[in-house]
Design a protein around this motif. Structure first.
Motif, PDB file in Angstrom:
ATOM      1  N   VAL A 189      12.561 -17.758 -25.196  1.00  0.00           N
ATOM      2  CA  VAL A 189      13.948 -18.145 -24.978  1.00  0.00           C
ATOM      3  C   VAL A 189      14.489 -18.776 -26.252  1.00  0.00           C
ATOM      4  O   VAL A 189      13.889 -19.717 -26.781  1.00  0.00           O
ATOM      5  CB  VAL A 189      14.075 -19.133 -23.804  1.00  0.00           C
ATOM      6  CG1 VAL A 189      15.504 -19.617 -23.649  1.00  0.00           C
ATOM      7  CG2 VAL A 189      13.603 -18.460 -22.522  1.00  0.00           C
ATOM      8  N   VAL A 190      15.597 -18.253 -26.755  1.00  0.00           N
ATOM      9  CA  VAL A 190      16.264 -18.841 -27.914  1.00  0.00           C
ATOM     10  C   VAL A 190      17.180 -19.953 -27.408  1.00  0.00           C
ATOM     11  O   VAL A 190      18.163 -19.688 -26.725  1.00  0.00           O
ATOM     12  CB  VAL A 190      17.070 -17.791 -28.700  1.00  0.00           C
ATOM     13  CG1 VAL A 190      17.785 -18.445 -29.873  1.00  0.00           C
ATOM     14  CG2 VAL A 190      16.155 -16.675 -29.179  1.00  0.00           C
ATOM     15  N   ARG A 191      16.865 -21.198 -27.719  1.00  0.00           N
ATOM     16  CA  ARG A 191      17.632 -22.332 -27.211  1.00  0.00           C
ATOM     17  C   ARG A 191      18.641 -22.880 -28.213  1.00  0.00           C
ATOM     18  O   ARG A 191      19.572 -23.569 -27.836  1.00  0.00           O
ATOM     19  CB  ARG A 191      16.687 -23.456 -26.785  1.00  0.00           C
ATOM     20  CG  ARG A 191      15.876 -23.130 -25.539  1.00  0.00           C
ATOM     21  CD  ARG A 191      14.898 -24.230 -25.196  1.00  0.00           C
ATOM     22  NE  ARG A 191      14.278 -24.006 -23.886  1.00  0.00           N
ATOM     23  CZ  ARG A 191      13.250 -23.223 -23.674  1.00  0.00           C
ATOM     24  NH1 ARG A 191      12.704 -22.584 -24.687  1.00  0.00           N
ATOM     25  NH2 ARG A 191      12.750 -23.041 -22.463  1.00  0.00           N
ATOM     26  N   CYS A 192      18.448 -22.621 -29.499  1.00  0.00           N
ATOM     27  CA  CYS A 192      19.344 -23.178 -30.505  1.00  0.00           C
ATOM     28  C   CYS A 192      19.235 -22.336 -31.765  1.00  0.00           C
ATOM     29  O   CYS A 192      18.230 -21.651 -31.994  1.00  0.00           O
ATOM     30  CB  CYS A 192      18.987 -24.633 -30.803  1.00  0.00           C
ATOM     31  SG  CYS A 192      17.242 -24.885 -31.212  1.00  0.00           S
ATOM     32  N   LEU A 193      20.277 -22.377 -32.585  1.00  0.00           N
ATOM     33  CA  LEU A 193      20.246 -21.653 -33.849  1.00  0.00           C
ATOM     34  C   LEU A 193      21.207 -22.301 -34.829  1.00  0.00           C
ATOM     35  O   LEU A 193      22.093 -23.067 -34.462  1.00  0.00           O
ATOM     36  CB  LEU A 193      20.568 -20.166 -33.665  1.00  0.00           C
ATOM     37  CG  LEU A 193      21.908 -19.727 -33.081  1.00  0.00           C
ATOM     38  CD1 LEU A 193      23.008 -19.674 -34.126  1.00  0.00           C
ATOM     39  CD2 LEU A 193      21.776 -18.350 -32.421  1.00  0.00           C
ATOM     40  N   ASP A 194      21.017 -21.962 -36.100  1.00  0.00           N
ATOM     41  CA  ASP A 194      21.878 -22.433 -37.167  1.00  0.00           C
ATOM     42  C   ASP A 194      22.066 -21.287 -38.146  1.00  0.00           C
ATOM     43  O   ASP A 194      21.113 -20.563 -38.445  1.00  0.00           O
ATOM     44  CB  ASP A 194      21.255 -23.647 -37.865  1.00  0.00           C
ATOM     45  CG  ASP A 194      22.259 -24.390 -38.726  1.00  0.00           C
ATOM     46  OD1 ASP A 194      22.706 -23.815 -39.732  1.00  0.00           O
ATOM     47  OD2 ASP A 194      22.600 -25.539 -38.400  1.00  0.00           O
ATOM     48  N   TYR A 195      23.303 -21.122 -38.632  1.00  0.00           N
ATOM     49  CA  TYR A 195      23.607 -20.050 -39.566  1.00  0.00           C
ATOM     50  C   TYR A 195      24.356 -20.639 -40.749  1.00  0.00           C
ATOM     51  O   TYR A 195      25.444 -21.208 -40.585  1.00  0.00           O
ATOM     52  CB  TYR A 195      24.442 -18.967 -38.884  1.00  0.00           C
ATOM     53  CG  TYR A 195      24.935 -17.888 -39.829  1.00  0.00           C
ATOM     54  CD1 TYR A 195      24.070 -17.278 -40.737  1.00  0.00           C
ATOM     55  CD2 TYR A 195      26.258 -17.461 -39.802  1.00  0.00           C
ATOM     56  CE1 TYR A 195      24.506 -16.294 -41.596  1.00  0.00           C
ATOM     57  CE2 TYR A 195      26.708 -16.465 -40.656  1.00  0.00           C
ATOM     58  CZ  TYR A 195      25.830 -15.888 -41.550  1.00  0.00           C
ATOM     59  OH  TYR A 195      26.265 -14.916 -42.401  1.00  0.00           O
ATOM     60  N   ASP A 196      23.774 -20.515 -41.929  1.00  0.00           N
ATOM     61  CA  ASP A 196      24.381 -21.046 -43.146  1.00  0.00           C
ATOM     62  C   ASP A 196      25.184 -19.927 -43.801  1.00  0.00           C
ATOM     63  O   ASP A 196      24.723 -19.277 -44.732  1.00  0.00           O
ATOM     64  CB  ASP A 196      23.295 -21.577 -44.082  1.00  0.00           C
ATOM     65  CG  ASP A 196      23.867 -22.311 -45.279  1.00  0.00           C
ATOM     66  OD1 ASP A 196      25.106 -22.460 -45.343  1.00  0.00           O
ATOM     67  OD2 ASP A 196      23.095 -22.743 -46.149  1.00  0.00           O
ATOM     68  N   ALA A 197      26.401 -19.726 -43.303  1.00  0.00           N
ATOM     69  CA  ALA A 197      27.215 -18.614 -43.782  1.00  0.00           C
ATOM     70  C   ALA A 197      27.658 -18.810 -45.222  1.00  0.00           C
ATOM     71  O   ALA A 197      27.746 -17.849 -45.997  1.00  0.00           O
ATOM     72  CB  ALA A 197      28.436 -18.438 -42.879  1.00  0.00           C
ATOM     73  N   GLU A 198      27.955 -20.042 -45.606  1.00  0.00           N
ATOM     74  CA  GLU A 198      28.473 -20.310 -46.938  1.00  0.00           C
ATOM     75  C   GLU A 198      27.371 -20.570 -47.955  1.00  0.00           C
ATOM     76  O   GLU A 198      27.645 -20.629 -49.152  1.00  0.00           O
ATOM     77  CB  GLU A 198      29.417 -21.525 -46.888  1.00  0.00           C
ATOM     78  CG  GLU A 198      30.544 -21.398 -45.880  1.00  0.00           C
ATOM     79  CD  GLU A 198      31.439 -20.209 -46.147  1.00  0.00           C
ATOM     80  OE1 GLU A 198      31.582 -19.832 -47.337  1.00  0.00           O
ATOM     81  OE2 GLU A 198      31.973 -19.634 -45.182  1.00  0.00           O
ATOM     82  N   GLY A 199      26.136 -20.721 -47.507  1.00  0.00           N
ATOM     83  CA  GLY A 199      25.040 -21.035 -48.412  1.00  0.00           C
ATOM     84  C   GLY A 199      24.122 -19.863 -48.636  1.00  0.00           C
ATOM     85  O   GLY A 199      24.504 -18.845 -49.219  1.00  0.00           O
TER      86      GLY A 199
END
Length: 322
Positions: A189-199
């Motif tokens: 189960v994927v419970r959280c995520l982060d995406y560094d679009a500008e980095g």
């Protein structure tokens, strides 16, 4: 002998206890009443408004200045609104995910629908991130999906969504478990995520007890399926429930008794900088980073622990004090 027959001296009085700290009740600026049986499940600040998701699937936009409900959309999702995100402080759209497996976008000012993507996940959408024209979603089906908001908006009505990339987090978690010699077959189960679009263009998500990451940056060869899908063990004994990136430092939180700080600047190599144990001895529930300080709370007490974020191994990285 001197003193024979004299009574012993009285015992010393115990030190006086410090005076109790008077309890100060919270004084909110406004209290917004909701209909009976309606509970807030998520909220995000969007410009001059706050958008609230509820257990009935409704969306509300509130004015922080007055506490009044500016707009309401009774049925944004079939089931609970589980997550939402706003791409930036001046964004005009809020993205939501719900129990119905759909991802939708609404105008912040009017709550009118801008985009509807059905069947995004075979289950609940648990987390969303948006930025740079890209929206990333994770779900209970163990999948992370990445799509271009512009192309999907034109294709949503006819195709149900135009996915630019589809990433299977659950498969990578099982592979990592096998590589580590642990028992395979987690819940995925994927419970959280982060995406560094500008980095650096990396997607990092918490799936069971590990962090799974992909490099989506075109300049480093991130293709249609993503590049470098790797699961790195994060030394949590329970599933990771939240994570956040600050430069090259990743903070992870699970249902155990500590936070972990990781250096992910050389992904897929993740090096643990330090562990912060919860002094209350109860599971960590949530955390935040404000002005160089790490705040976290736990499930079974009414306190918030505050500690300096820039300390120990993390001080070696200038990005850590963001």
């Amino acid at each position: 002998p001197a003193g024979w027959g004299r009574p012993p001296p009285p015992p010393a009085a115990p030190p006086a206890a410090p005076p109790p700290v008077p309890a100060t009740p919270a004084s909110p600026a406004h209290v917004v009443g909701l209909p009976a049986g309606l509970h807030v499940t998520c909220l995000e600040a969007a410009g001059s408004l706050v958008v609230v998701g509820t257990s009935s699937g409704a969306l509300l936009s509130l004015s922080p200045a007055s506490g009044a409900v500016a707009r309401a959309r009774p049925l944004a999702h079939d089931g609970q609104v589980q997550c939402m995100c706003v791409p930036g402080p001046s964004a005009e759209a809020v993205y939501t995910g719900g129990d119905d497996g759909a991802v939708r976008a609404f105008d912040v000012a009017t709550l009118q629908p801008l985009l509807e993507l059905w069947g995004c996940h075979a289950g609940t959408v648990t987390c969303l991130r948006a930025g740079g024209g890209v929206v990333v979603s994770g779900g209970t089906d163990g999948r992370v999906r990445v799509w271009d908001a512009g192309s999907a908006a034109s294709a949503a009505a006819s195709t149900g969504g135009a996915w630019a990339r589809e990433l299977d987090a659950a498969a990578l978690v099982v592979k990592a478990d096998q590589d580590a010699g642990a028992q395979a077959g987690g819940l995925g189960v994927v419970r959280c995520l982060d995406y560094d679009a500008e980095g650096d263009g990396r997607v990092l998500c918490g799936c069971d007890g590990v962090v799974v990451g992909w490099d989506l940056s075109p300049r480093r060869g991130g293709g249609a399926g993503g590049k470098g899908g790797v699961a790195a063990a994060c030394a949590h004994s329970r599933p990771i429930r939240s994570l956040r990136r600050l430069g090259r430092v990743l903070v992870t939180c699970a249902g155990d008794y500590s936070l972990r700080l990781w250096d992910v600047g050389c992904w897929p190599r993740a090096v643990m900088l330090r562990a912060i144990d919860n002094p209350s001895g109860s599971p960590v529930a949530c955390f935040g980073v404000v002005r160089g300080r790490l705040l976290f709370s736990s499930l079974f007490n009414q306190s918030i622990t505050v500690c300096h974020f820039v300390s120990g191994g993390a001080a070696a990285h200038p990005d850590a004090d963001e």
